[in-house]
Motif scaffolding. Structure first.
Motif, PDB file in Angstrom:
ATOM      1  N   LEU A 198       0.860  -1.189   0.000  1.00 13.85           N
ATOM      2  CA  LEU A 198       0.000   0.000   0.000  1.00 13.85           C
ATOM      3  C   LEU A 198       0.891   1.231   0.000  1.00 13.85           C
ATOM      4  O   LEU A 198       2.078   1.155   0.305  1.00 13.85           O
ATOM      5  CB  LEU A 198      -0.927   0.011   1.210  1.00 13.85           C
TER       6      LEU A 198
ATOM      7  N   ASP B 197      -6.442  -3.670   9.914  1.00 12.61           N
ATOM      8  CA  ASP B 197      -6.253  -2.230   9.767  1.00 12.61           C
ATOM      9  C   ASP B 197      -4.871  -1.913  10.304  1.00 12.61           C
ATOM     10  O   ASP B 197      -4.641  -1.906  11.521  1.00 12.61           O
ATOM     11  CB  ASP B 197      -7.319  -1.444  10.538  1.00 12.61           C
ATOM     12  N   TRP B 198      -3.931  -1.667   9.341  1.00 16.96           N
ATOM     13  CA  TRP B 198      -2.556  -1.376   9.723  1.00 16.96           C
ATOM     14  C   TRP B 198      -2.111  -2.403  10.780  1.00 16.96           C
ATOM     15  O   TRP B 198      -2.331  -3.608  10.583  1.00 16.96           O
ATOM     16  CB  TRP B 198      -2.435   0.077  10.198  1.00 16.96           C
TER      17      TRP B 198
ATOM     18  N   GLU C 180      -8.733  10.662  10.999  1.00 16.21           N
ATOM     19  CA  GLU C 180      -8.229   9.676  11.949  1.00 16.21           C
ATOM     20  C   GLU C 180      -7.452  10.337  13.076  1.00 16.21           C
ATOM     21  O   GLU C 180      -6.701  11.282  12.866  1.00 16.21           O
ATOM     22  CB  GLU C 180      -7.343   8.655  11.244  1.00 16.21           C
TER      23      GLU C 180
HETATM   24  C1  GLC Z   1      -5.380   3.622   8.880  1.00 15.05           C
HETATM   25  C2  GLC Z   1      -6.890   3.660   8.891  1.00 15.05           C
HETATM   26  C3  GLC Z   1      -7.526   2.881   7.782  1.00 15.05           C
HETATM   27  C4  GLC Z   1      -6.649   2.938   6.551  1.00 15.05           C
HETATM   28  C5  GLC Z   1      -5.367   2.191   6.867  1.00 15.05           C
HETATM   29  C6  GLC Z   1      -4.377   2.217   5.696  1.00 15.05           C
HETATM   30  O1  GLC Z   1      -4.891   3.441  10.177  1.00 15.05           O
HETATM   31  O2  GLC Z   1      -7.540   3.286  10.099  1.00 15.05           O
HETATM   32  O3  GLC Z   1      -8.831   3.442   7.559  1.00 15.05           O
HETATM   33  O4  GLC Z   1      -7.309   2.335   5.447  1.00 15.05           O
HETATM   34  O5  GLC Z   1      -4.732   2.686   8.024  1.00 15.05           O
HETATM   35  O6  GLC Z   1      -3.927   3.523   5.494  1.00 15.05           O
END
Ligand code: GLC
Length: 754
Positions: free
Chosen positions: A85, A292-293, A499
């Protein structure tokens, strides 16, 4: 004597005769299905190669410059990485893809993921804003554009839509949500998945895999604190928080993302009730779930496991398939498979789902089909995309106040003061999660109004969104003094939303309120623009201004969109997807609340009812509220029959008239109340909405259909279904509408007995 042909001659003749038949048979034979190709590939993979597919790394590009290849390349070359990613751009993704495909034994392509939350390079309004449009077609269109641009930049997979129900604006991620309501949130979830994925065939290069997140109930964080505990009952989970995820699944969403929070004591990333029983068992989901991460590694902080080995085992066996940036599955899953603690079947289920996604995207046929720099150049930020962004941004604007019709403004010949920290804020204007935005592309409010008013526009920043500096007040006063009207663009900067931005106060921050009070003393009419990622408190400042327009964070084309609304080129029709609180003390605040045993009576005889002693308990502005430059009158509601029976449908109609002097759109809302249930029921629930356009003076009958299944809920025994009894229906402009009728829901047997 005739010589018999040699065996070789016979064979050759047979081949000549049969070859065309063979070719025809091949042509007629269907191409192997994705499942067949997955099974074939799995059969040829080593255990280490399978585990590699479960591993996702982030490029360091978004943090410390070009991706640090040293750490990942060796694993890529061994086929021990399945996805990355934050690798951004056609050239960059091609570079990484080449390493994975050309150097690994089985040449399995990478999946590239990115948070394309409300646009890639063309930024649309934030999700809370686009939800305010209640326009599913345009929301779908926007996500399709986001997919076109992201795919042109080599992205295969977006970590969106975020479908968390959000009822607490202290939680900064309300900006990424579709607001408080399950019905609206489910409709938006479907539209966004369709926009990203289309019909899911992924034949072209204009669609990407979508990801329903954060599974589940992340928005119910206690005290509105991000990443914090959520403790909701199973009934509330199923009634309120799960339906938008179910809607995304039914719309074909390819992936899910597990949430950070623990839910009823079990972290979502190791929660078999969510990931296995509900998602796969009840809903039949066949895609894959990504953490999530670092949410697998965080099981240790939750106190749910002792170390990362246990975290890997618990999360994987609960149903989590891909490890985003934990370093958990890569080092540990193989040993657990060898030890029999992870079954081969479970491993193949996870790896198979990830491979299937890559086959569906056509990456095995052409791993570089998304890495086309020419297409990237041609598609990003093109005029059609910008026009769509402008259109959705103006449709997302909610008009909360318009005293004495101070709006719309004349589009010329007016001296306008434009003041405030959001007036010329190219990054803040696009809001949180802004992917590949380049702030030079943003058309600010100042730029748009300067085009209209030229030298008659007097701009002064006035103050920042944060801090104590009032040195800009004098220039703001001067701008107001030189003008006929003041436009104050106030709200939140990009670091106050999204976030990890929970707030204990919902006030306009810094010196913004003081600036407004200063401008009020100038004695000119004031139009307040609320440009934020959450509802900010207006009760104290509402008397200081003549009009309030909420564009939220409106994206790249927010400036022209706001100008379109301010000048009446577009008649605003946006409606609130959240209840707007009077104070932070009221939250969580939402319209679909229970009645309690002591609801507020119409004429209180004594103080002993559910209330506050220092504030009304109602919102400043209700869910579904939004004004227009015209007025709409609702009347003549009726039901098609007094009784709805099992297997039947009921039609509820009402008339809407445009009583004003100009055409306008109205989002007509349909609510239902179940008066008596085996468990307490909300005082009303949204069950339908329609956006209609009426010319001045035009009236139209709108109708909504109800079947018993629409009235189902999780009953006292936790079965899902409806119950006979009396119901009220409401049709109107927001959640407080009083135009009502009623009907009885009966079981067929009851009818037989009558
Ligand atoms: C973040 C978010 C999530 C996001 C992921 C990748 O911590 O909580 O929504 O898709 O990491 O960036």
């Amino acid at each position: 004597m005739t010589a018999f042909p040699s065996p070789m001659r016979l064979l050759r003749s047979a081949l000549v005769l049969l070859f065309p038949l063979f070719v025809a048979a091949l042509r007629a034979a269907p191409a192997p299905s994705v499942d067949e190709r997955v099974r074939d590939l799995l059969s040829r993979m080593t255990l280490e190669e399978k585990v590699g597919q479960l591993v996702q790394y982030s490029s360091r590009e978004d943090m410390t410059g070009p991706a640090s290849e040293s750490s990942v390349t060796p694993q890529l070359e061994k086929g021990e990485v399945g996805s990355m990613l934050n690798v951004i751009g056609a050239a960059e993704t091609r570079r990484w893809q080449k390493i994975a495909v050309e150097h690994s034994r089985l040449h399995i392509p990478l999946l590239f993921g990115l948070d394309v939350i409300h646009g890639y390079r063309t930024l649309f309004p934030i999700p809370l804003a686009s939800a305010s449009s209640w326009d599913m077609a345009r929301i779908e269109q926007a996500e399709h554009v986001a997919a076109i641009e992201a795919a042109a930049a080599g992205i295969h997979w977006t970590f969106a839509p975020m479908v968390d129900i959000a009822r607490d604006p202290r939680w900064g991620r309300i900006a990424e949500s579709a607001g408080e309501d399950t019905f609206l949130g489910s409709a938006v979830a479907r539209a966004r998945v369709r926009g990203f994925q289309g019909d899911g065939s992924f034949g072209g290069t204009d669609r990407v895999l979508a990801c329903a997140k954060h599974f589940a109930a992340y928005g119910a964080a206690q005290a509105g604190r991000d990443y914090f505990t959520t403790d909701v009952t199973e009934r509330q989970l199923r009634e309120v928080y799960l339906p938008p995820f179910r809607a995304a699944k039914e719309a074909g969403v390819a992936t899910f993302m597990a949430a950070f929070n623990d839910l009823d004591g079990t972290p979502c990333s190791s929660n078999p009730f969510l990931l296995d029983r509900v998602l796969r068992g009840e809903w039949g989901f066949k895609g894959f779930v990504v953490s999530d991460w670092g949410s697998i590694e965080e099981l240790r902080a939750h106190g749910n496991v002792a170390d990362i080995r246990d975290a890997a085992l618990k999360a994987f066996n609960a149903g989590l398939d891909m490890d985003m940036e934990n370093g958990a599955f890569g080092p540990h899953v193989a040993e657990f498979v060898r030890a029999g603690k992870i079954s081969q079947a479970r491993l193949d289920q996870a790896v198979g789902a990830i491979l299937a996604a890559k086959f569906r995207l056509g990456l095995f046929d052409d791993p570089y089909r998304f890495c086309d720099e020419a297409r990237q150049e041609a598609l990003l930020l093109n005029p059609q995309h910008l026009e769509l962004a402008r259109d959705l941004a103006r449709r997302s604007c909610v008009l909360l106040k318009n005293k004495l019709d101070v709006l719309p403004l004349k589009a010329s010949g007016l001296k306008v003061a434009l003041v405030g920290p959001l007036a010329d804020a190219p990054l803040d204007q696009v809001g949180t999660w802004h992917a590949k935005v380049d702030k030079k592309d943003t058309v600010t409010v100042r730029a748009a109004l300067a085009q209209l008013y030229g030298a008659d526009l007097h701009y002064a920043r006035g103050c920042e969104t944060q801090g104590d500096d009032r040195s800009g007040f004098a220039a703001a006063r001067a701008a107001a003094a030189a003008s006929d009207i003041v436009i104050a663009a106030l709200g939140e900067d990009v670091f106050q939303s999204g976030e990890s931005t929970s707030r204990t106060s919902l006030d306009f921050s810094g010196q913004q309120i003081a600036l407004l009070e200063e401008l009020h003393r100038a004695g000119k009419p004031i139009v307040l623009l609320v440009m934020a990622g959450r509802p900010l408190l207006l009760e104290k400042i509402e008397p200081l201004v003549d009009a309030i327009l909420v564009p939220w964070h409106p994206g790249t084309m927010g400036g022209p969109a706001i100008a379109d609304v301010l000048t009446g080129a577009h008649n605003p029709a946006g409606k609130l997807p959240v209840s707007w609180p009077r104070s932070v003390g009221q939250v969580p605040l939402f319209y679909a609340h229970k009645n309690s045993g002591r609801p507020e009576p119409l004429k209180p005889k004594d103080p002993y009812f559910s209330r506050y002693i220092d504030s009304p308990s109602t919102p400043q502005y209700p869910f579904g509220f939004g004004l227009s430059y015209t007025t709409f009158v609702y009347d003549r509601i009726r039901v098609s029959a007094p009784t709805l029976r099992d297997g039947g449908t009921l039609t509820v109609t009402a008339w809407v008239r445009n009583a004003g002097k100009r055409a306008g759109e109205e989002i007509v809302q349909f609510y239902v109340r179940d008066r008596v249930g085996s468990v307490t029921r909300p005082v009303r629930e949204l069950k339908g909405f329609q956006k209609i356009e009426l010319a001045a003076g035009e009236a139209r009958e709108v109708s909504f259909q109800l079947a018993p299944a629409d009235l189902a809920f999780w009953r006292a025994d936790m079965s899902f279904g409806w119950e006979p009894g009396d119901f009220d229906v409401f049709i109107g402009p927001d959640a407080t509408s009083t135009l009502t009728a009623s009907f009885k829901l009966e079981e067929a047997s009851a009818v037989a007995a009558n």
